[in-house]
Design a protein around this motif. Structure first.
Motif, short mmCIF file in Angstrom:
data_model
loop_
_atom_site.label_atom_id
_atom_site.label_comp_id
_atom_site.label_asym_id
_atom_site.label_seq_id
_atom_site.Cartn_x
_atom_site.Cartn_y
_atom_site.Cartn_z
N VAL A 70 75.26 19.08 47.59
CA VAL A 70 75.25 18.31 46.33
C VAL A 70 74.48 19.03 45.23
CG1 VAL A 70 75.52 16.07 47.49
CG2 VAL A 70 73.25 16.84 46.84
N ALA A 71 73.56 19.90 45.65
CA ALA A 71 72.82 20.69 44.65
C ALA A 71 73.68 21.83 44.09
CB ALA A 71 71.55 21.26 45.28
N ASP A 72 74.84 22.03 44.70
CA ASP A 72 75.74 23.13 44.31
C ASP A 72 75.07 24.49 44.49
OD1 ASP A 72 78.07 24.33 43.50
OD2 ASP A 72 77.58 24.23 41.36
N VAL A 73 74.38 24.64 45.61
CA VAL A 73 73.74 25.93 45.89
C VAL A 73 74.78 27.05 45.86
CG1 VAL A 73 72.65 27.27 47.74
CG2 VAL A 73 71.77 24.99 47.18
N ALA A 74 75.97 26.79 46.41
CA ALA A 74 77.00 27.84 46.45
C ALA A 74 77.41 28.25 45.05
CB ALA A 74 78.20 27.36 47.26
N TRP A 76 75.68 27.92 42.19
CA TRP A 76 74.59 28.64 41.51
C TRP A 76 74.44 30.04 42.08
CZ3 TRP A 76 72.46 27.41 37.08
CH2 TRP A 76 72.48 26.09 36.65
N ARG A 77 74.56 30.15 43.39
CA ARG A 77 74.47 31.47 44.04
C ARG A 77 75.55 32.39 43.45
NH1 ARG A 77 76.83 31.03 49.74
NH2 ARG A 77 78.66 30.83 48.40
N ASP A 78 76.77 31.88 43.37
CA ASP A 78 77.85 32.74 42.87
C ASP A 78 77.62 33.09 41.40
OD1 ASP A 78 78.83 32.55 45.38
OD2 ASP A 78 80.44 31.14 44.90
N ARG A 79 77.10 32.13 40.66
CA ARG A 79 76.83 32.42 39.24
C ARG A 79 75.73 33.49 39.12
NH1 ARG A 79 78.41 27.07 38.88
NH2 ARG A 79 76.40 26.05 39.17
N MET A 80 74.75 33.41 40.01
CA MET A 80 73.70 34.45 39.97
C MET A 80 74.30 35.83 40.26
SD MET A 80 70.14 34.88 42.13
CE MET A 80 70.83 35.03 43.76
N PHE A 81 75.05 35.91 41.36
CA PHE A 81 75.58 37.21 41.76
C PHE A 81 76.55 37.79 40.72
CE2 PHE A 81 73.88 36.27 45.94
CZ PHE A 81 73.63 37.52 46.50
N GLN A 82 77.24 36.92 40.00
CA GLN A 82 78.24 37.46 39.06
C GLN A 82 77.65 37.71 37.66
OE1 GLN A 82 81.07 34.35 39.49
NE2 GLN A 82 80.57 33.34 37.58
N HIS A 297 70.99 44.44 50.76
CA HIS A 297 72.41 44.17 50.49
C HIS A 297 73.06 43.44 51.67
CE1 HIS A 297 76.36 44.59 48.82
NE2 HIS A 297 76.79 45.27 49.87
N GLU A 298 72.65 43.83 52.88
CA GLU A 298 73.20 43.13 54.05
C GLU A 298 72.81 41.65 54.01
OE1 GLU A 298 72.61 45.01 57.88
OE2 GLU A 298 73.31 43.20 58.93
N MET A 299 71.56 41.38 53.65
CA MET A 299 71.13 39.97 53.56
C MET A 299 71.86 39.26 52.42
SD MET A 299 69.49 37.53 54.93
CE MET A 299 68.46 38.26 56.20
N ASP A 300 72.07 39.97 51.29
CA ASP A 300 72.82 39.39 50.17
C ASP A 300 74.22 38.96 50.64
OD1 ASP A 300 70.68 40.02 48.54
OD2 ASP A 300 71.65 41.78 47.63
N THR A 301 74.85 39.86 51.39
CA THR A 301 76.22 39.59 51.84
C THR A 301 76.22 38.39 52.78
OG1 THR A 301 76.62 41.95 51.66
CG2 THR A 301 78.25 40.69 52.88
N HIS A 302 75.25 38.37 53.68
CA HIS A 302 75.14 37.22 54.60
C HIS A 302 74.95 35.93 53.79
CE1 HIS A 302 73.62 34.60 57.78
NE2 HIS A 302 72.56 34.38 57.02
N PHE A 303 74.05 35.98 52.82
CA PHE A 303 73.75 34.79 52.01
C PHE A 303 75.01 34.30 51.27
CE2 PHE A 303 71.77 33.26 47.83
CZ PHE A 303 71.53 31.99 48.31
N ARG A 304 75.83 35.25 50.82
CA ARG A 304 77.03 34.88 50.08
C ARG A 304 78.14 34.33 50.97
NH1 ARG A 304 78.41 39.54 45.66
NH2 ARG A 304 79.45 37.84 44.58
N GLU A 305 78.16 34.84 52.23
CA GLU A 305 79.35 34.57 53.04
C GLU A 305 79.16 33.57 54.16
OE1 GLU A 305 80.74 38.43 54.23
OE2 GLU A 305 81.36 38.93 52.17
N PHE A 484 65.23 31.05 46.03
CA PHE A 484 66.32 30.69 45.12
C PHE A 484 66.92 29.33 45.50
CE2 PHE A 484 70.93 30.57 44.49
CZ PHE A 484 71.00 30.69 43.11
N VAL A 485 67.23 29.18 46.79
CA VAL A 485 67.87 27.93 47.24
C VAL A 485 66.94 26.74 46.98
CG1 VAL A 485 68.72 26.67 49.26
CG2 VAL A 485 69.32 29.09 48.96
N GLN A 486 65.67 26.91 47.26
CA GLN A 486 64.74 25.81 47.02
C GLN A 486 64.69 25.48 45.52
OE1 GLN A 486 61.08 26.97 49.06
NE2 GLN A 486 61.82 25.96 50.91
N GLY A 487 64.69 26.51 44.69
CA GLY A 487 64.66 26.28 43.24
C GLY A 487 65.87 25.46 42.80
N ILE A 488 67.02 25.74 43.40
CA ILE A 488 68.24 24.98 43.02
C ILE A 488 68.10 23.53 43.49
CG2 ILE A 488 70.74 24.79 43.40
CD1 ILE A 488 69.81 27.17 41.60
#
Ligand code: F6P
Length: 540
Positions: A70-74, A76-82, A297-305, A484-488
């Protein structure tokens, strides 16, 4: 306007669930599920997270995951990465992830792909580091550089310093890095007393190149150097700058060719991946720096996917929210059982508390729930002999992250087994405790009551296969994304830091007052009194 996630109905369900779980002991949860470790642990790359010793059930995680949804973490995450400007108060993108974007796919800010610039600076740093490391870059008398002093503070100090300590076994044998941050003259004075100006290189590291502490120390270092070298032309061989502010670097007297740039979309506390990491590259070489970036980068990819329920940063974040907002825990302990990671708690203090230490939300409203926790900790084994008493038997709930590596590079296996045994014993004792019956039947002498341990204290265990540039990169990125997730979830902008500004402004006003001849009366009685007391005694 969206309601903050903690005002959503899922919060009511979580409150209700908390009431059913708050009196349940983790002993019961382990007894009910012999496969609790399998159910509540996760391996990503070379990091294992065991989160089974938490006061959670599958339902807790399911509800917390809904909170993240409901916080739309996904989103916000995508908006950050892009590259969207999610730092709304400063109208900036937040793209430390682009600095380690090893896939090299375009990342655009205002329509411009930032990757060519990112790659160019990494190449510039690598080439410079190679010259210094090989001895081709020399000081003004032709001697190879031996000591490098990074002058910076906050994010321009804590990240590179922590990584330099952590990767000690990867260091170049001739080069030693030093980190000077404090404007207390003792710091730079003591450091310079040990150094030879002919073989010392200074990195003036400041995103803004206006930070008073850094600029004061840099000016002192320049004067010290010129006292020995004489000619200002020699500065070029001994001073380089890392900054976003080319003009101020030039004004300081550093050749712009010796400047390593970065961009306003790199936050200070997220900047070790940028040119702020120059001291890391000098110490461990460009290949190892790339491995550090690769781990992140590996952690970034994990976080995204990864789905939220198998997503390591999301899980750590949700557990933190569970304890902060439902159990009322005010702090989070970081306990590395690794001498080389001893500065990690200090580093994470800035990363977390400067990001989420806020009481006004992204929409400008005062929040009515708890936000960022107090981050604290030290090397775990030392902590055992200092403050663990309070974690075990005090009145407060202190969630703790225990961090260790399975292998140690120093070959002292017995010592490492002792460390590991203590790591395991502490998390077991915190979870399990010792009941009165166990205390009596275990033959413990009287009095028994003070020797009872309630247990039920939550902890996460993070086990790295080994402390390498890659695993370290993963670990740091893990915490960045957790924050980041907690901030969202708390509906915060985690990427500004207005809270540090007021003190800076007042200090600028007070500094000239310390030299006034007449008594100072323009502040409150306490501040006036202290200023006037100091004026009478200064330079005594
Ligand atoms: O403490 C405030 C702060 O702005 C941090 O965010 C930052 O890391 C530090 O000061 C240093 O800033 P600079 O790199 O601009 O000198």
């Amino acid at each position: 306007m969206q309601k903050p996630p903690l005002h959503h109905t899922v919060n009511h369900a979580l409150q209700h669930h908390y009431q059913t779980l708050r009196t349940v002991h983790m002993r019961e949860l382990f007894a009910a599920d012999p496969e609790r470790f399998e159910h509540f642990s996760l391996q990503v790359g070379d990091i294992l997270l065991d989160y089974s010793k938490n006061r959670i059930t599958a339902e807790t995680l399911q509800l917390l995951t809904q909170l993240a949804e409901v916080a739309d973490v996904a989103g916000w995450r995508d908006r950050m990465f892009q590259g969207d400007k999610i730092n709304n108060t400063e109208q900036r993108a937040v793209l430390h992830t682009a600095l380690r974007n090893q896939s090299n796919t375009p990342v655009r800010v205002d329509g411009e792909d930032v990757m060519p610039d990112v790659n160019a600076v990494i190449a510039q740093m690598s080439a410079f580091a190679e010259r210094v490391r090989s001895g081709t870059w020399t000081g003004h008398t032709g001697k190879a550089i031996v000591d490098v002093v990074n002058i910076g503070i906050g994010g321009s100090d804590l990240g590179p310093h922590m990584v330099y300590q952590a990767l000690k076994t990867y260091r170049h044998s001739r080069l030693e890095m030093h980190y000077v941050s404090n404007v207390d003259g003792a710091h730079i004075k003591e450091k310079l007393e040990t150094l030879d100006p002919e073989t010392t290189l200074f990195i003036v590291a400041s995103k803004t190149f206006t930070t008073q502490e850094t600029m004061t120390n840099a000016a002192y270092a320049r004067d010290w150097f010129l006292q020995h070298a004489g000619d200002a032309a020699h500065i070029a061989k001994h001073f380089v700058a890392v900054s976003t502010n080319r003009e101020a670097v030039t004004d300081f007297g550093i050749d712009p060719d010796n400047m390593f740039g970065f961009w306003d979309w790199v936050g200070g506390r997220y900047s070790l991946w940028s040119a702020i990491g120059l001291s890391i590259v000098l110490a461990v070489g460009a290949d190892n720096f790339r491995r550090l970036l690769g781990g992140a980068h590996e952690m970034d990819t994990h976080f995204r996917e990864a789905p939220f329920e198998r997503n390591m940063p999301v899980i750590l974040a949700l557990l933190g929210v569970w304890y902060s907002n439902f159990f009322g825990a005010a702090t989070q302990a970081i306990l590395p059982y690794d001498h080389y990671l001893r500065s990690l708690p200090l580093y994470l203090q800035q990363a977390d508390m400067e990001s989420n230490g806020k009481s006004v939300d992204r929409d400008g409203h005062n929040v009515d729930y708890e936000t960022g926790p107090i981050i604290w900790g030290t090397s775990g084994i030392n902590g055992q002999h200092a403050f663990y008493q309070l974690i075990h038997q005090g009145t407060r709930l202190i969630p703790a992250d225990f961090i260790i590596s399975a292998t140690q590079p120093n070959g002292l296996h017995e010592q490492h087994d002792i460390l590991m045994a203590n790591f395991l014993a502490q998390t077991e004792a915190l979870m399990h405790g010792r009941s009165l019956e166990e205390t009596i039947s275990g033959g413990v002498s009287e009095p028994h009551a003070p020797k009872v341990f309630a247990g039920n204290h939550p902890s996460n265990a993070l086990l790295l296969d080994a402390l390498t540039p890659h695993s370290l990169g993963m670990l740091i990125a893990l915490y960045e994304h957790k924050i980041f997730v907690q901030g969202i979830i708390w509906n915060l902008n985690s990427f500004d830091q207005w809270g540090v500004e007021l003190g800076k402004q007042l200090a600028k006003r007070i500094q000239p007052e310390l030299n006034m001849t007449e008594a100072v009366t323009s502040h409150d009685a306490s501040t006036n009194g202290l200023i006037n007391h100091y004026r009478q005694r200064r330079h005594a």
